[in-house]
Design an enzyme around this catalytic site. Structure first.
Site, PDB file in Angstrom:
ATOM      1  N   ASP A  59       0.832  -1.217   0.000  1.00  0.00           N
ATOM      2  CA  ASP A  59       0.000   0.000   0.000  1.00  0.00           C
ATOM      3  C   ASP A  59       0.865   1.265   0.000  1.00  0.00           C
ATOM      4  O   ASP A  59       0.379   2.357  -0.311  1.00  0.00           O
ATOM      5  CB  ASP A  59      -0.957   0.020   1.209  1.00  0.00           C
ATOM      6  CG  ASP A  59      -0.265  -0.101   2.565  1.00  0.00           C
ATOM      7  OD1 ASP A  59       0.978  -0.242   2.613  1.00  0.00           O
ATOM      8  OD2 ASP A  59      -0.977  -0.048   3.587  1.00  0.00           O
ATOM      9  N   GLU A  60       2.169   1.084   0.337  1.00  0.00           N
ATOM     10  CA  GLU A  60       3.017   2.273   0.508  1.00  0.00           C
ATOM     11  C   GLU A  60       3.288   2.991  -0.815  1.00  0.00           C
ATOM     12  O   GLU A  60       3.727   4.140  -0.815  1.00  0.00           O
ATOM     13  CB  GLU A  60       4.331   1.884   1.196  1.00  0.00           C
ATOM     14  CG  GLU A  60       4.074   1.190   2.517  1.00  0.00           C
ATOM     15  CD  GLU A  60       5.234   1.237   3.488  1.00  0.00           C
ATOM     16  OE1 GLU A  60       6.122   2.073   3.329  1.00  0.00           O
ATOM     17  OE2 GLU A  60       5.221   0.417   4.423  1.00  0.00           O
ATOM     18  N   TYR A  92      12.025   2.573  -0.083  1.00  0.00           N
ATOM     19  CA  TYR A  92      11.331   1.276  -0.193  1.00  0.00           C
ATOM     20  C   TYR A  92      10.096   1.415  -1.077  1.00  0.00           C
ATOM     21  O   TYR A  92       9.912   0.648  -2.038  1.00  0.00           O
ATOM     22  CB  TYR A  92      10.920   0.771   1.200  1.00  0.00           C
ATOM     23  CG  TYR A  92       9.880  -0.327   1.153  1.00  0.00           C
ATOM     24  CD1 TYR A  92      10.192  -1.595   0.672  1.00  0.00           C
ATOM     25  CD2 TYR A  92       8.563  -0.093   1.575  1.00  0.00           C
ATOM     26  CE1 TYR A  92       9.239  -2.607   0.614  1.00  0.00           C
ATOM     27  CE2 TYR A  92       7.604  -1.094   1.518  1.00  0.00           C
ATOM     28  CZ  TYR A  92       7.946  -2.351   1.031  1.00  0.00           C
ATOM     29  OH  TYR A  92       6.998  -3.347   0.966  1.00  0.00           O
TER      30      TYR A  92
HETATM   31  N1  LIG Z   1       5.381  -7.198   5.464  1.00  0.00           N
HETATM   32  C1  LIG Z   1       4.361  -6.457   5.066  1.00  0.00           C
HETATM   33  O1  LIG Z   1       3.613  -5.911   5.900  1.00  0.00           O
HETATM   34  C2  LIG Z   1       4.070  -6.281   3.592  1.00  0.00           C
HETATM   35  C3  LIG Z   1       2.900  -5.624   3.215  1.00  0.00           C
HETATM   36  C4  LIG Z   1       2.617  -5.485   1.860  1.00  0.00           C
HETATM   37  C5  LIG Z   1       3.476  -6.017   0.905  1.00  0.00           C
HETATM   38  N2  LIG Z   1       4.613  -6.642   1.300  1.00  0.00           N
HETATM   39  C6  LIG Z   1       5.486  -7.216   0.256  1.00  0.00           C
HETATM   40  O2  LIG Z   1       5.440  -8.621   0.414  1.00  0.00           O
HETATM   41  C7  LIG Z   1       6.683  -9.206   0.049  1.00  0.00           C
HETATM   42  C8  LIG Z   1       7.219 -10.048   1.196  1.00  0.00           C
HETATM   43  O3  LIG Z   1       7.364  -9.214   2.345  1.00  0.00           O
HETATM   44  P1  LIG Z   1       7.922  -9.793   3.709  1.00  0.00           P
HETATM   45  O4  LIG Z   1       7.443  -8.918   4.789  1.00  0.00           O
HETATM   46  O5  LIG Z   1       7.684 -11.248   3.769  1.00  0.00           O
HETATM   47  O6  LIG Z   1       9.486  -9.529   3.504  1.00  0.00           O
HETATM   48  P2  LIG Z   1      10.719 -10.238   4.192  1.00  0.00           P
HETATM   49  O7  LIG Z   1      11.785  -9.197   4.199  1.00  0.00           O
HETATM   50  O8  LIG Z   1      10.348 -10.917   5.458  1.00  0.00           O
HETATM   51  O9  LIG Z   1      11.125 -11.399   3.162  1.00  0.00           O
HETATM   52  C9  LIG Z   1      11.701 -11.150   1.925  1.00  0.00           C
HETATM   53  C10 LIG Z   1      12.307 -12.444   1.420  1.00  0.00           C
HETATM   54  O10 LIG Z   1      12.871 -12.177   0.127  1.00  0.00           O
HETATM   55  C11 LIG Z   1      14.167 -12.735   0.088  1.00  0.00           C
HETATM   56  N3  LIG Z   1      14.963 -11.951  -0.856  1.00  0.00           N
HETATM   57  C12 LIG Z   1      15.406 -10.668  -0.697  1.00  0.00           C
HETATM   58  N4  LIG Z   1      16.110 -10.295  -1.781  1.00  0.00           N
HETATM   59  C13 LIG Z   1      16.090 -11.342  -2.644  1.00  0.00           C
HETATM   60  C14 LIG Z   1      16.611 -11.553  -3.932  1.00  0.00           C
HETATM   61  N5  LIG Z   1      17.343 -10.598  -4.559  1.00  0.00           N
HETATM   62  N6  LIG Z   1      16.392 -12.741  -4.541  1.00  0.00           N
HETATM   63  C15 LIG Z   1      15.691 -13.717  -3.904  1.00  0.00           C
HETATM   64  N7  LIG Z   1      15.176 -13.575  -2.692  1.00  0.00           N
HETATM   65  C16 LIG Z   1      15.363 -12.392  -2.065  1.00  0.00           C
HETATM   66  C17 LIG Z   1      14.694 -12.653   1.505  1.00  0.00           C
HETATM   67  O11 LIG Z   1      15.741 -13.582   1.738  1.00  0.00           O
HETATM   68  C18 LIG Z   1      13.442 -12.965   2.295  1.00  0.00           C
HETATM   69  O12 LIG Z   1      13.292 -14.358   2.489  1.00  0.00           O
HETATM   70  C19 LIG Z   1       7.599  -8.033  -0.314  1.00  0.00           C
HETATM   71  O13 LIG Z   1       7.588  -7.889  -1.715  1.00  0.00           O
HETATM   72  C20 LIG Z   1       6.946  -6.831   0.347  1.00  0.00           C
HETATM   73  O14 LIG Z   1       7.224  -5.652  -0.358  1.00  0.00           O
HETATM   74  C21 LIG Z   1       4.946  -6.787   2.626  1.00  0.00           C
END
Ligand SMILES: NC(=O)c1ccc[n+]([C@@H]2O[C@H](COP(=O)([O-])OP(=O)(O)OC[C@H]3O[C@@H](n4cnc5c(N)ncnc54)[C@H](O)[C@@H]3O)[C@@H](O)[C@H]2O)c1
Length: 358
Positions: A137-138, A162
């Site tokens: 949502d950001e 980000y």
């Molecule tokens: N956490 C939230 O509240 C939230 C909300 C909306 C959207 N998102 C999106 O959801 C997705 C997952 O978020 P999250 O909170 O689980 O993040 P997280 O940081 O916990 O996990 C990210 C994962 O991606 C892997 N990763 C990072 N760079 C990489 C690369 N170059 N190649 C392969 N793997 C890689 C990391 O090792 C990790 O396992 C992201 O795209 C984030 O933008 C997160």
């Protein structure tokens, strides 16, 4: 015909690992799980499926087009679900380069490898293929207190490195659909909480510190508002979108659960006081410490989720109160997992980023 797998990227992170566990429990297709294992990736999140032949884990970067291309040709997935990203806003402020490398260039590399694979598929498989890109949502920027919630047609106005990197990746996904016809769908979700979230994020950080009797850092005056969604509900929405979402569309996902940061921290404290009372601290909320605000901190996010609710009949199963209680209980029951991730580096990181005003 054999069942074709899906390729999940970032499946050792917080949301990705919840998604993989839910998928293996609920769906017939195997998962090829590609993750670079940055500080946020943790294979112990996946221990429940470690012996399952339907789960194949590969440590790789989404930007490694040779490995991604080889995996696509070897496993012939019917879909790619892209969770891989650098995800922590504070880290993006202190070191944006990795966010551009993974979230922008990495997503581009993944799209390119996927396009090459998808273009060579037989026509019916090309038609049925899906690329689901998980975003935030950001990307929409910040709302004022009385503004209507973001819809799928709200203008992009990202405010942190980000958010800008996620916005750029969303635009690339859109362009790959528009230009090449790649059957892509983007999801924009609000703040997630639940099991396996790295304890640098608000809710697990507060649980961890409150149990240790440490200060509970709250940015600014604590009135910034976020919408909160239980991670299992997010994963269910992504599964549904993969099955029934319309290609070329974007879907907002959220919990219709707007809370100030202060309300969230107090709610965690109240649950802990009830289920794990501390004889030395009657009320954990007394540990709340206001710390210098994050630069450019967005005031409020809120998601209008009528599109996914009306088109796909999705709605969250958890309310904030029930999801939060489950989450607190999970962290208390999984102290070993928490100990495993709270390394020296993590503690240094917290000290640098949550310097108290006092
Ligand atoms: N956490 C939230 O509240 C939230 C909300 C909306 C959207 N998102 C999106 O959801 C997705 C997952 O978020 P999250 O909170 O689980 O993040 P997280 O940081 O916990 O996990 C990210 C994962 O991606 C892997 N990763 C990072 N760079 C990489 C690369 N170059 N190649 C392969 N793997 C890689 C990391 O090792 C990790 O396992 C992201 O795209 C984030 O933008 C997160």
């Amino acid at each position: 015909m054999s069942i074709r797998p899906i390729l999940v990227t970032g499946g050792a992170g917080f949301i990705g690992s919840n998604f993989v566990l839910q998928w293996i429990a609920a769906e017939p297709e195997p998962v090829v799980n590609l993750d670079k294992l940055t500080y946020a990736g943790n294979t112990s999140n996946l221990s429940a499926v470690s012996g399952d032949p339907r789960h194949v884990f590969v440590r790789a970067d989404i930007g490694d087009t040779e490995t991604v291309g080889r995996l696509l040709h070897q496993h012939k997935p019917r879909a790619v679900v892209n969770f891989a990203a650098e995800s922590h806003v504070d880290r993006s402020i202190h070191g944006p380069a990795e966010f551009i490398r993974t979230n922008v260039v990495g997503t581009f590399d993944l799209l390119e490898a996927t396009r090459i694979y998808w273009s060579a598929l037989p026509e019916d498989e090309r038609r049925d293929f899906r690329f689901v890109h998980v975003s935030s949502d950001e990307v929409y920027g910040s709302l004022g207190p009385g503004d209507p919630a973001f819809t799928e047609s709200s203008a992009y106005a990202p405010n942190s490195p980000y958010a800008a990197s996620k916005a750029a990746s969303d635009h690339l996904v859109r362009a790959y659909h528009h230009t090449y016809g790649l059957p892509a769908i983007t999801t924009n979700c609000s703040n997630n909480y639940g099991p396996f979230q790295f304890p640098e994020k608000l809710i697990p950080l507060v649980i961890h510190n409150a149990c240790a009797g440490k200060p509970l850092p709250v940015y600014g005056d604590g009135t910034n508002v976020r919408d909160w969604l239980y991670v299992g509900d997010h994963c269910a929405a992504v599964r549904l979108i993969l099955r029934k979402g319309r290609v070329g569309e974007t879907y907002n996902i959220g919990g219709r659960s707007e809370k100030t940061n202060l309300e969230v921290v107090r709610a965690v404290c109240a649950i802990l006081d009830e289920i794990r009372p501390d004889p030395l601290i009657a009320q954990r909320s007394s540990l709340i410490t206001f710390v210098t605000d994050r630069p450019g901190h967005d005031r409020r996010y809120a998601m209008d989720t009528r599109k996914i609710e009306s088109e796909l009949a999705w709605k969250p199963r958890e309310r904030f109160g029930t999801g939060l209680r489950k989450t607190v209980e999970w962290y208390l029951d999984n102290a070993k997992w928490v100990d495993g991730v709270t390394s020296g580096d993590y503690r240094k990181w917290v000290a640098t980023n949550y310097a108290s005003r006092i």
